[in-house]
Design an enzyme around this catalytic site. Structure first.
Site, PDB file in Angstrom:
ATOM      1  N   HIS A 100       0.849  -1.196   0.000  1.00 27.26           N
ATOM      2  CA  HIS A 100       0.000   0.000   0.000  1.00 27.26           C
ATOM      3  C   HIS A 100       0.880   1.241   0.000  1.00 27.26           C
ATOM      4  O   HIS A 100       1.854   1.319   0.737  1.00 27.26           O
ATOM      5  CB  HIS A 100      -0.895   0.021   1.245  1.00 27.26           C
ATOM      6  CG  HIS A 100      -1.745   1.249   1.327  1.00 27.26           C
ATOM      7  ND1 HIS A 100      -2.920   1.377   0.621  1.00 27.26           N
ATOM      8  CD2 HIS A 100      -1.572   2.414   1.985  1.00 27.26           C
ATOM      9  CE1 HIS A 100      -3.436   2.569   0.864  1.00 27.26           C
ATOM     10  NE2 HIS A 100      -2.638   3.225   1.688  1.00 27.26           N
ATOM     11  N   ASP A 158     -15.592   2.759   7.623  1.00 25.01           N
ATOM     12  CA  ASP A 158     -14.512   3.692   7.290  1.00 25.01           C
ATOM     13  C   ASP A 158     -14.980   4.737   6.289  1.00 25.01           C
ATOM     14  O   ASP A 158     -14.671   5.922   6.409  1.00 25.01           O
ATOM     15  CB  ASP A 158     -13.293   2.921   6.742  1.00 25.01           C
ATOM     16  CG  ASP A 158     -12.244   3.879   6.204  1.00 25.01           C
ATOM     17  OD1 ASP A 158     -11.729   4.682   7.011  1.00 25.01           O
ATOM     18  OD2 ASP A 158     -11.969   3.879   4.992  1.00 25.01           O
ATOM     19  N   ARG A 209     -15.051  12.859   8.905  1.00 23.16           N
ATOM     20  CA  ARG A 209     -13.790  13.498   9.322  1.00 23.16           C
ATOM     21  C   ARG A 209     -13.411  14.610   8.353  1.00 23.16           C
ATOM     22  O   ARG A 209     -12.871  15.651   8.749  1.00 23.16           O
ATOM     23  CB  ARG A 209     -12.666  12.446   9.379  1.00 23.16           C
ATOM     24  CG  ARG A 209     -12.801  11.496  10.566  1.00 23.16           C
ATOM     25  CD  ARG A 209     -11.924  10.270  10.392  1.00 23.16           C
ATOM     26  NE  ARG A 209     -10.542  10.609  10.120  1.00 23.16           N
ATOM     27  CZ  ARG A 209      -9.714   9.870   9.370  1.00 23.16           C
ATOM     28  NH1 ARG A 209     -10.106   8.741   8.834  1.00 23.16           N
ATOM     29  NH2 ARG A 209      -8.482  10.267   9.177  1.00 23.16           N
ATOM     30  N   SER A 264      -7.860   3.626   9.500  1.00 21.82           N
ATOM     31  CA  SER A 264      -8.599   3.702   8.237  1.00 21.82           C
ATOM     32  C   SER A 264      -7.860   2.927   7.144  1.00 21.82           C
ATOM     33  O   SER A 264      -8.440   2.073   6.452  1.00 21.82           O
ATOM     34  CB  SER A 264      -8.753   5.183   7.854  1.00 21.82           C
ATOM     35  OG  SER A 264      -9.104   5.345   6.516  1.00 21.82           O
ATOM     36  N   LYS A 305      -8.749  -1.225   5.459  1.00 25.16           N
ATOM     37  CA  LYS A 305      -8.961  -1.588   4.053  1.00 25.16           C
ATOM     38  C   LYS A 305      -8.020  -2.711   3.629  1.00 25.16           C
ATOM     39  O   LYS A 305      -8.382  -3.596   2.865  1.00 25.16           O
ATOM     40  CB  LYS A 305      -8.796  -0.352   3.170  1.00 25.16           C
ATOM     41  CG  LYS A 305     -10.018   0.575   3.310  1.00 25.16           C
ATOM     42  CD  LYS A 305      -9.853   1.903   2.629  1.00 25.16           C
ATOM     43  CE  LYS A 305      -9.129   2.889   3.474  1.00 25.16           C
ATOM     44  NZ  LYS A 305      -9.461   4.277   3.349  1.00 25.16           N
TER      45      LYS A 305
HETATM   46  N1  URA Z   1      -6.225   7.690   3.517  1.00 29.71           N
HETATM   47  C1  URA Z   1      -7.117   6.832   4.067  1.00 29.71           C
HETATM   48  O1  URA Z   1      -7.427   5.801   3.489  1.00 29.71           O
HETATM   49  N2  URA Z   1      -7.647   7.143   5.264  1.00 29.71           N
HETATM   50  C2  URA Z   1      -7.339   8.264   5.939  1.00 29.71           C
HETATM   51  O2  URA Z   1      -7.853   8.475   7.012  1.00 29.71           O
HETATM   52  C3  URA Z   1      -6.423   9.154   5.359  1.00 29.71           C
HETATM   53  C4  URA Z   1      -5.879   8.837   4.135  1.00 29.71           C
END
Ligand code: URA
Length: 433
Positions: free
Chosen positions: A82, A161, A168, A183, A187
């Site tokens: 990632h 999320d 947010r 977050s 994923k």
């Molecule tokens: N990228 C994400 O996937 N989540 C966040 O909170 C910030 C950046």
């Protein structure tokens, strides 16, 4: 349990229990807890932080809020990679076939781009015929058969999320290490990875502009991964200038092909070898990171990496002939040089300005609804540390529009050319294990 008590507890700096975190995430996802209470909790977390246990629990609560991809039918250790995102970051496109050539199964779900950074899925769509929408059964079959498939995000992954991130975004609570780390990790874990290699960018074009922040985020994500039983490591890499020499979808595919042929720019090659050697090692395909790196160099030299790319493209309906003849990729009608206005050395290239300039040409999306032009983008002829003469081309715009004055001005502004010495920034700052 009452949400107001949880908000008060976190506001006063206490640790939330597993049950309390579950209560908040589940209630919010179902719509039983209103936005105003969840945003108060996010703000309390912003100021009071979370322990590693709380972060891991928040991650798992978000993972379990939706579908999880079951990769158990794929043989071997599935290692995901990632990147926190950067300009010209075509690493996945080169790295996936590179490690797959050594038998590392790559079952990757990638996203589309928004704003100044591009998405892997958009870039892959620049290959004529290439499909990023496969049935899950087909996706798993291709990974077992060819060790590699890359698709767009499918199913209902981490709905908690999605909802929390959107909240947010409008309550000034994006920039919180525990919330960002959980977050991102939610994923990755929902996508089924056994092990995770993280590329955390730092610099002018990165989400985390300061090194200390990037390091804190990298450490937070590695700690969450490990505490949830996923072998996880992070590399902190530079995003003070775009990666490689191209920004734009088809242009980046061309550069990834060059990399797999052994003809890629030094920074892209180095980043792929660094991340790749950790992926190969975590997948247990080498006894050390050094041995993994040697094996990667070998599959580039003996052509196995480029053959894996061709197989990958063909298996997803794309035209594999682009690998030998990249002119089959979408081409822009105009090539417009941006010339230097003074002699000197390139001291800086503000990466997000280059990303925004590429977006203005049509390579990226200003809003989720924008359509993109896969052919256009920017080729950087000069990078930090290079000598420049007045009138020399520093960058070339690949455009499908005549009116590019604003883009030319933005690219010029992104470049700082100075008379003194200028040092090339290091590419890899630190590894976090
Ligand atoms: N990228 C994400 O996937 N989540 C966040 O909170 C910030 C950046």
């Amino acid at each position: 349990m009452r949400m107001v008590d949880l908000i008060e507890k976190k506001r006063d700096g206490h640790q939330l229990t597993k049950a309390e975190i579950r209560y908040a995430v589940e209630g919010y996802t179902k719509g039983e807890i209103p936005d105003y209470q969840m945003s108060a909790l996010a703000m309390a977390i912003f100021f009071q932080d979370m322990s590693t246990e709380e972060r891991a629990e928040l991650t798992m609560a978000m993972v379990e809020s939706g579908d999880q991809i079951d990769l158990s039918s794929i043989e071997g250790i599935k290692v995901d990679k990632h990147s926190t995102g950067g300009v010209g970051d075509k690493t996945t496109i080169a790295l996936a076939p590179l490690v797959a050539a050594l038998g590392v199964p790559v079952a990757k779900m990638s996203g589309r781009g928004l704003g100044h950074t591009g998405g892997t899925i958009d870039k892959l769509e620049a290959i004529p015929g290439f499909s990023v929408e496969l049935e899950t059964s087909q996706f798993l079959k291709l990974v077992n058969q060819n060790k590699l498939s890359v698709v767009g995000q499918t199913g209902n992954l981490t709905p908690a999320d999605k909802k929390l991130y959107a909240l947010r975004d409008v309550t000034a609570t994006v920039n919180s290490i525990p919330l960002i780390a959980s977050s991102i990790m939610s994923k990755k874990i929902a996508s089924g990875a056994d092990a995770i290699v993280l590329d955390v960018k730092t610099g002018s074009g990165a989400f985390m502009k300061e090194f200390d922040q990037a390091k804190e985020l990298a450490e937070a994500m590695v700690a969450i991964g490990k505490s949830l039983g996923r072998n996880t490591m992070a590399v902190i890499s530079d995003m003070n200038q775009p990666l490689g020499r191209t920004v734009g979808n088809a242009l980046e595919i061309r550069e990834a092909i060059e990399m797999l042929r052994g003809e890629g720019p030094a920074d892209l090659v180095e980043l792929c070898l660094t991340l790749g050697s950790h992926m190969v090692y975590l997948a247990d395909r080498a006894d050390s990171v050094e041995e993994a790196r040697e094996k990667l160099v070998e599959v580039i030299a003996n052509g196995q990496a480029i053959e894996t790319l061709k197989t990958f493209i063909e298996a997803q309906g794309g035209d594999p002939a682009v690998v030998d003849d990249p002119t089959r990729l979408p081409q822009a009608q105009l090539k417009i040089p941006v010339k230097a206005e003074q002699d000197g050395k390139v001291a800086a290239i503000v990466a997000d300005k280059i990303g925004t300039a590429a977006m203005l040409l049509g390579a990226g999306r200003a809003t989720k609804e924008s359509t993109i032009d896969l052919a256009v983008g920017i080729e950087l002829e000069k990078k930090i540390g290079d000598d420049v003469k007045r009138g020399e081309t520093i960058a070339t715009l690949h455009a499908n529009q005549q009116d590019v004055d604003e883009v030319v001005a933005m690219v010029r502004q992104a470049y700082s050319i100075s008379e003194g010495e200028s040092n090339r920034p290091p590419l890899i700052y630190e590894e976090i294990h």
